[in-house]
Write a protein that holds these residues in place. Structure first.
Motif, mmCIF file in Angstrom:
data_model
loop_
_atom_site.group_PDB
_atom_site.id
_atom_site.type_symbol
_atom_site.label_atom_id
_atom_site.label_comp_id
_atom_site.label_asym_id
_atom_site.label_seq_id
_atom_site.Cartn_x
_atom_site.Cartn_y
_atom_site.Cartn_z
ATOM 1 N N ASP A 40 0.989 -1.364 0.431
ATOM 2 C CA ASP A 40 0.029 0.124 0.401
ATOM 3 C C ASP A 40 1.148 1.321 0.158
ATOM 4 O OD1 ASP A 40 -3.142 0.978 0.211
ATOM 5 O OD2 ASP A 40 -1.442 1.480 2.183
ATOM 6 N N VAL A 57 -1.559 -0.573 -7.435
ATOM 7 C CA VAL A 57 -1.263 -1.203 -6.275
ATOM 8 C C VAL A 57 -0.731 -2.649 -7.167
ATOM 9 C CG1 VAL A 57 -2.236 -3.057 -4.883
ATOM 10 C CG2 VAL A 57 -3.783 -1.045 -5.362
ATOM 11 N N ALA A 150 -5.774 -6.839 1.242
ATOM 12 C CA ALA A 150 -6.076 -5.579 0.108
ATOM 13 C C ALA A 150 -7.350 -5.189 -0.252
ATOM 14 C CB ALA A 150 -4.477 -5.224 -0.923
#
Length: 326
Positions: A40, A57, A150
């Motif tokens: 992140d 990402v 995530a």
């Protein structure tokens, strides 16, 4: 004392107990959470280049996991190959020209060193062969768990209300937000520090003529995330490469590279970057590393600073406020 304080203490204690009982599973989930924070933060850096979050990402994941896979893929064969070379070099040294007991002692030392290297290589290869399935399982668990975290991080945040008293949910969320912010600061500092340590190692190895300088740089950068122990992991292949390619002078070169990178991190990078971000006393960190390392092994070393951050925030937000009211 607020109710949320006791809930935090309960969950924290439960986590430490489960980590002790199920070290592989819980440890993998903890490392996966760390990887998620790390990816992140890398994605946030990439976003500054005006790249979409949907791209940053996956790109950050590819960069990070690609570096890990490359390091592991190169570390095992290079270490075994160079270890065999070192064994052959030691066995080829003859000092029969030295008369008396001095020559006998040196020959005995060389024979012992050669046998030790040979046994070490065999044990290392056997350990890898017998635990390869465990490594693959843990690796897959890390990738799946970090990807899942995530994806569902927003859902997890919305589920906090189900685990803490609703009457103090604002205070609880304030504590959690502060802790997550501090953890991201820590990870951010670690990324910058690891990058410069890797860059320094790569450039030094390249200038000194070491083979595989890119591998050494990436390995030192990746292992730098392991406080105080990462340098020892990097020391194994770089020392072997130095010895097999340059002899005893190569060992001195390897030690010089490791010293330069270590001193750069200790005196310049960590105090200015990592230390400035998390504000933790170095002696407290060192003692805590020894304690958690003894209790939980390598995972304990990885979670030491995050645990200290959590304890500090609990102290600042709950205990100090309670003491002021007494």
């Amino acid at each position: 004392m607020p109710k949320s304080f006791w809930f935090i203490i309960f969950y924290f204690t439960l986590f430490l107990i489960l980590l002790k009982i199920f070290p592989t599973i819980i440890g993998s989930l903890v490392v996966a959470l760390f990887f998620t924070l790390l990816i992140d933060v890398i994605a946030s850096y990439l976003e500054k280049l005006k790249i979409s979050r949907k791209i940053t990402v996956p790109l950050a994941s590819l960069i990070f996991y690609g570096a890990i896979v490359y390091s592991l893929y190169s570390l095992i064969p290079i270490t075994i190959e160079e270890g065999k070379k070192a064994f052959d070099v030691v066995n080829s040294i003859e000092i029969n020209q030295i008369p008396g007991k001095t020559g006998e002692v040196l020959n005995t030392l060389l024979d012992t060193a050669g046998k030790y290297l040979n046994d070490l290589i065999i044990q290392f290869a056997s350990y890898l062969a017998s635990n390869i399935s465990n490594f693959i399982t843990v690796g897959l668990l890390l990738i799946v768990a970090s990807a899942y975290m995530a994806i569902v991080n927003k859902q997890l945040w919305n589920a906090i209300d189900k685990f803490f008293p609703n009457s103090e949910i604002k205070t609880t969320k304030k504590f959690l937000l502060l802790t997550i912010k501090d953890l991201k600061k820590f990870v951010s500092g670690q990324i910058i520090t690891a990058f410069f340590v890797g860059l320094t190692t790569w450039f030094s190895a390249l200038v000194m003529g070491f083979p595989y300088p890119l591998f050494l740089g990436i390995l030192s950068g990746i292992t730098d995330f392991i406080p105080y122990l990462g340098v020892f992991i990097t020391a194994i292949p770089i020392t072997l490469l130095g010895f097999t390619n340059f002899g005893l002078v190569g060992i001195l070169k390897a030690l010089l590279i490791l010293t330069i990178a270590n001193q750069l991190e200790m005196w310049i990078l960590s105090p200015r970057i990592s230390g400035g971000k998390v504000h933790l006393n170095w002696f407290l960190v060192l003692v805590s590393l020894l304690i958690f390392g003894q209790l939980y092994g390598i995972v304990g070393v990885l979670i030491t600073i995050p645990i200290l951050i959590i304890i500090r925030n609990v102290w600042d937000m709950y205990i100090i406020q309670y003491l002021k009211k007494i």
